[in-house]
Design a protein around this motif. Structure first.
Motif, PDB file in Angstrom:
ATOM      1  N   HIS A   1       0.839  -1.198   0.000  1.00 37.17           N
ATOM      2  CA  HIS A   1       0.000   0.000   0.000  1.00 37.17           C
ATOM      3  C   HIS A   1       0.875   1.249   0.000  1.00 37.17           C
TER       4      HIS A   1
ATOM      5  N   VAL B   1       0.278   5.256   0.827  1.00 40.79           N
ATOM      6  CA  VAL B   1      -0.742   6.056   1.513  1.00 40.79           C
ATOM      7  C   VAL B   1      -0.245   7.490   1.670  1.00 40.79           C
TER       8      VAL B   1
ATOM      9  N   VAL C   1      -3.911   4.713  -1.538  1.00 42.60           N
ATOM     10  CA  VAL C   1      -4.943   5.189  -0.624  1.00 42.60           C
ATOM     11  C   VAL C   1      -4.703   6.665  -0.341  1.00 42.60           C
TER      12      VAL C   1
ATOM     13  N   VAL D   1      -6.028   9.867   1.803  1.00 43.08           N
ATOM     14  CA  VAL D   1      -6.786  10.073   3.042  1.00 43.08           C
ATOM     15  C   VAL D   1      -7.178  11.538   3.166  1.00 43.08           C
TER      16      VAL D   1
ATOM     17  N   ALA E   1      -3.235  10.666   7.322  1.00 37.29           N
ATOM     18  CA  ALA E   1      -2.821   9.443   6.630  1.00 37.29           C
ATOM     19  C   ALA E   1      -2.472   8.358   7.635  1.00 37.29           C
TER      20      ALA E   1
ATOM     21  N   TRP F   1      -5.502   6.663   9.248  1.00 42.04           N
ATOM     22  CA  TRP F   1      -6.114   5.593   8.459  1.00 42.04           C
ATOM     23  C   TRP F   1      -5.307   4.306   8.576  1.00 42.04           C
ATOM     24  N   VAL F   2      -3.994   4.398   8.549  1.00 45.67           N
ATOM     25  CA  VAL F   2      -3.153   3.199   8.684  1.00 45.67           C
ATOM     26  C   VAL F   2      -3.451   2.500  10.001  1.00 45.67           C
TER      27      VAL F   2
ATOM     28  N   VAL G   1       3.589  -1.022   4.125  1.00 45.40           N
ATOM     29  CA  VAL G   1       2.893   0.240   3.875  1.00 45.40           C
ATOM     30  C   VAL G   1       3.924   1.359   3.757  1.00 45.40           C
TER      31      VAL G   1
ATOM     32  N   MET H   1       4.056   5.314   3.678  1.00 47.89           N
ATOM     33  CA  MET H   1       3.241   6.488   3.953  1.00 47.89           C
ATOM     34  C   MET H   1       4.086   7.736   3.826  1.00 47.89           C
TER      35      MET H   1
END
Length: 401
Positions: A244, A246, A270, A272, A363, A366-367, A382, A384
């Motif tokens: 992912h 993000v 993703v 956010v 962000a 959301w994680v 992930v 970010m």
């Protein structure tokens, strides 16, 4: 002296996150919905940008500034303690460690060089959280240009530190007292001002919004985030690509720049948004600030003001390329509340010793939620983007904690 990283070569017009189609279109979004007096100015910016990005001299000058002034490349930091708590492998792309404290400097150095190349003597900018304003003032001082920054009166009150920094750097900060007195109104005033000074001034748009060519030009100046992260992930991860990617989304420049580096991979994107400023998640088709995209509107089609504890996320819409990525299913857009963002900021501070900007904390929120709710399976990787540092938000946080 560190090696100067190359600026990415021009991207082909084909494929996701390449150049927009004719007239600046991303699917049904984008375009150049500008007053007649600005159409020619936009055309000149478009022509100058296309020439500059094909010029090795321009790319080299920008790469040098990004390295020696902005401090690139920024590191990819494993959030080890928080990862252990969440059951995922979280890596932070540290845009908070750039000079001026956010990703905004990447775009502004590019546009500042472009303005100087075009013979413009002054930069005009809008700002919400103040980071784009600080970056614009910084680039103007560095390049010997003047700077005028439009900022909503409400944002001036809650981002006093950044207002002081802009003025110390020599920029004129113009309070905007109309409407909600936040980012949307600052953008409107900046565009109105540009109408009368196009011959001497360049409008340095801060996000992937506005009339063509701004959405893709700003994304291209910000894709240094994604390009760097792509190489860093290749060295750090067994698969070479995270599961992912993000990032927080207001207008969406840090997210667009990050996503662009992974556009040809299977990484899931993703974006956010703030619960009260969710253009991609809840917006409807409309036109604002020169482009067709998704905006918060009432039943009569009037723009509804965005709301967020993070000044950079209360824009009532989203950049046109994000709207297109949503329609394609290439990116997913979700929302986070003010309370979740504040909680995430505190948690990152206490597990990793990093105080993030409230925008970036969305962000992370959301994680945290996704890891606990099953959207991020155990062991997921992930990436970010930590788009900015939290110094500017200390006063806000102090009132809440």
């Amino acid at each position: 002296m560190r090696d100067v990283p190359p600026w990415r070569e021009p991207v082909p017009a084909t494929g996701t996150m390449g150049e927009p189609r004719a007239r600046g279109r991303f699917g049904e979004y984008g375009g150049r919905y500008a007053p007649e007096s600005l159409v020619e100015a936009c055309r000149e910016v478009d022509e100058a940008f296309r020439e500059a990005r094909a010029d090795p001299g321009f790319r080299g000058a920008l790469a040098e500034l990004l390295a020696l002034h902005a401090g690139r490349p920024t590191p990819l930091t494993p959030a080890r303690r928080l990862s252990q708590e969440l059951g995922v492998r979280l890596y932070l792309k540290r845009e908070d460690l750039t000079h001026t404290g956010s990703h905004k400097i990447n775009n502004v150095l590019g546009q500042g060089l472009l303005a100087a190349r075009m013979g413009r003597r002054r930069l005009i900018a809008e700002t919400g959280a103040g980071q784009h304003g600080v970056a614009t003032a910084t680039a103007a001082a560095l390049l010997g240009l003047e700077a005028t920054v439009f900022m909503g009166e409400r944002d001036i009150e809650r981002q006093a530190l950044n207002v002081f920094r802009m003025r110390m750097l020599g920029a004129e900060v113009v309070p905007v007292t109309t409407g909600s007195r936040t980012l949307k109104d600052a953008t409107s005033e900046a565009m109105r001002h540009w109408v009368g000074v196009t011959g001497e001034s360049h409008y340095c748009v801060g996000s992937v919004i506005g009339p063509d060519p701004y959405p893709w030009m700003v994304r291209e100046f910000q894709r240094v985030i994604g390009d760097e992260a792509r190489g860093q992930c290749a060295a750090e991860l067994r698969t070479g690509v995270p599961d992912h990617v993000v990032a927080c989304v207001g207008g969406g420049s840090n997210a667009a720049g990050t996503f662009a580096g992974f556009a040809d991979t299977a990484a899931r994107f993703v974006g956010v948004e703030a619960e009260g400023g969710a253009g991609a998640a809840r917006g409807r088709l409309g036109v604002l600030h020169g482009c067709r995209s998704l905006f918060l509107q009432d039943d009569d089609g009037q723009i509804v003001e965005g709301r967020s504890i993070a000044a950079g996320l209360d824009y009532p819409g989203v950049g046109p390329e994000h709207a297109h990525l949503r329609d394609l299913g290439r990116a997913r857009y979700v929302t986070v509340t003010d309370e979740e963002a504040v909680g995430a900021a505190v948690r990152l501070a206490r597990t990793e010793g990093i105080v993030p900007a409230l925008e970036s904390a969305h962000a992370l929120a959301w994680v945290i939620r996704a890891a606990g709710g099953g959207d991020l399976p155990a062991g997921s990787t992930v990436l970010m983007t930590l788009s900015g540092r939290g110094d500017k938000d200390v006063s806000t946080l102090k009132e809440l904690l």
